[in-house]
Design a protein around this motif. Sequence first.
Motif, PDB file in Angstrom:
ATOM      1  N   PRO A  92     -31.980  46.436 -18.192  1.00 30.23           N
ATOM      2  CA  PRO A  92     -32.650  45.318 -18.460  1.00 30.23           C
ATOM      3  C   PRO A  92     -32.143  44.239 -17.560  1.00 30.23           C
ATOM      4  N   VAL A  93     -31.135  44.296 -16.957  1.00 30.87           N
ATOM      5  CA  VAL A  93     -30.678  43.180 -15.643  1.00 30.87           C
ATOM      6  C   VAL A  93     -31.664  43.348 -14.476  1.00 30.87           C
ATOM      7  N   GLY A 144     -28.283  39.294 -23.048  1.00 24.27           N
ATOM      8  CA  GLY A 144     -28.216  40.709 -23.058  1.00 24.27           C
ATOM      9  C   GLY A 144     -27.138  41.453 -22.518  1.00 24.27           C
ATOM     10  N   VAL A 172     -31.935  33.068 -11.553  1.00 28.88           N
ATOM     11  CA  VAL A 172     -32.219  34.033 -12.561  1.00 28.88           C
ATOM     12  C   VAL A 172     -30.988  34.167 -13.183  1.00 28.88           C
ATOM     13  N   ASP A 173     -31.308  33.877 -14.614  1.00 28.25           N
ATOM     14  CA  ASP A 173     -30.242  34.153 -15.630  1.00 28.25           C
ATOM     15  C   ASP A 173     -30.115  35.355 -16.209  1.00 28.25           C
ATOM     16  N   ILE A 174     -28.977  36.372 -15.593  1.00 29.18           N
ATOM     17  CA  ILE A 174     -28.979  37.714 -16.092  1.00 29.18           C
ATOM     18  C   ILE A 174     -27.725  37.881 -17.121  1.00 29.18           C
ATOM     19  N   GLU A 208     -38.567  40.825 -12.654  1.00 27.73           N
ATOM     20  CA  GLU A 208     -39.836  39.827 -13.380  1.00 27.73           C
ATOM     21  C   GLU A 208     -39.738  38.276 -12.521  1.00 27.73           C
ATOM     22  N   ALA A 209     -38.437  37.854 -12.384  1.00 27.49           N
ATOM     23  CA  ALA A 209     -38.450  36.758 -11.714  1.00 27.49           C
ATOM     24  C   ALA A 209     -38.832  36.780 -10.286  1.00 27.49           C
ATOM     25  N   ALA A 266     -28.431  34.779  -8.670  1.00 25.93           N
ATOM     26  CA  ALA A 266     -28.144  35.265  -9.982  1.00 25.93           C
ATOM     27  C   ALA A 266     -26.550  35.373 -10.076  1.00 25.93           C
ATOM     28  N   GLN A 300     -34.669  44.684 -14.756  1.00 22.78           N
ATOM     29  CA  GLN A 300     -36.106  44.239 -14.841  1.00 22.78           C
ATOM     30  C   GLN A 300     -35.977  42.654 -15.107  1.00 22.78           C
ATOM     31  N   ARG A 301     -35.005  42.084 -15.689  1.00 15.72           N
ATOM     32  CA  ARG A 301     -34.959  40.554 -15.646  1.00 15.72           C
ATOM     33  C   ARG A 301     -35.285  40.238 -14.217  1.00 15.72           C
ATOM     34  N   LEU A 302     -34.647  40.758 -13.330  1.00 18.11           N
ATOM     35  CA  LEU A 302     -34.779  40.090 -11.829  1.00 18.11           C
ATOM     36  C   LEU A 302     -35.778  40.592 -11.181  1.00 18.11           C
TER      37      LEU A 302
END
Length: 280
Positions: A113-114, A93, A88-90, A120-121, A51, A116-118
Amino acid sequence: EDTQTEVYVYRGYAAATDAPWSEKSLDFAAKRLGHLLETYFTGEGYRRYLAVVPDKAQFTVPPEGYTPASAQETADTLLAQLDFVQYVDIAPGLTLEDYYRTDPHWRQETLLPVAQRLAEALDVTLPEDREETLCALAGEFHGSYWGKTAETLTADVLSYITSPLLDGCTVYDYETDSTGGVYDFAAAQTAPYDLFLGGSKSLLRIENPAAENERTLIVFRDSFGSSLIPLLAEGYGTVYAVDIRYLASDLLGRVMDIPVEADVLFLYSATVLHNSVTLK
């Protein structure tokens, strides 16, 4: 190539011209990261991720003649040289307001949110009911751009997230052979951003006794990781934070026991990747 770095102001936010695109620097970064993967993480028990933290200047209109390196192109260039690494594109947002006005770093309180995105990945679950409290260090935060701009900046407030879960985490510092919490209030008195994981540390291990799993995450990181890693630690039994600017890659295996299974995350700012001579 070595042009003078300029600190400029855009909509009240200071940014610097310190991360121009450098193919040479990315090649070197890819070699360092590739070497880590080949030396320690070739087995089937490892899942490998990258990331890239966007340079704050990416969210501004920079001075003429300066183009900040884009996080996406930086990642693409690295991934072309790193095998079996998932991106993983952070960046989606993230906005300028997620960074401090007076400092290059991002603000922890905007990073859920960042995280959370990580998560999930990485296929881990972060706790939903976090019972979080937002706290702030007393006084104004004057970041590293303070006093370096012609235009007067508004001081920042340095906020941090607490929860019973984060309070329960312990951080072992390999350099000092000591254990503390995720927030280092003594370090923050000298440099406020060092509140997060004590600042520049070569190797830390974070234990989360409340974790719902025994999984391990190894993050190779720069200073941007300091404020984000505690949020990721909520989803893992153990997290290692490794900074190869202060610890030579080849020494890692001597200093820590490399687990046979782990998620491996390269989490680097575009700024460090385009100035990768600091990576050892």
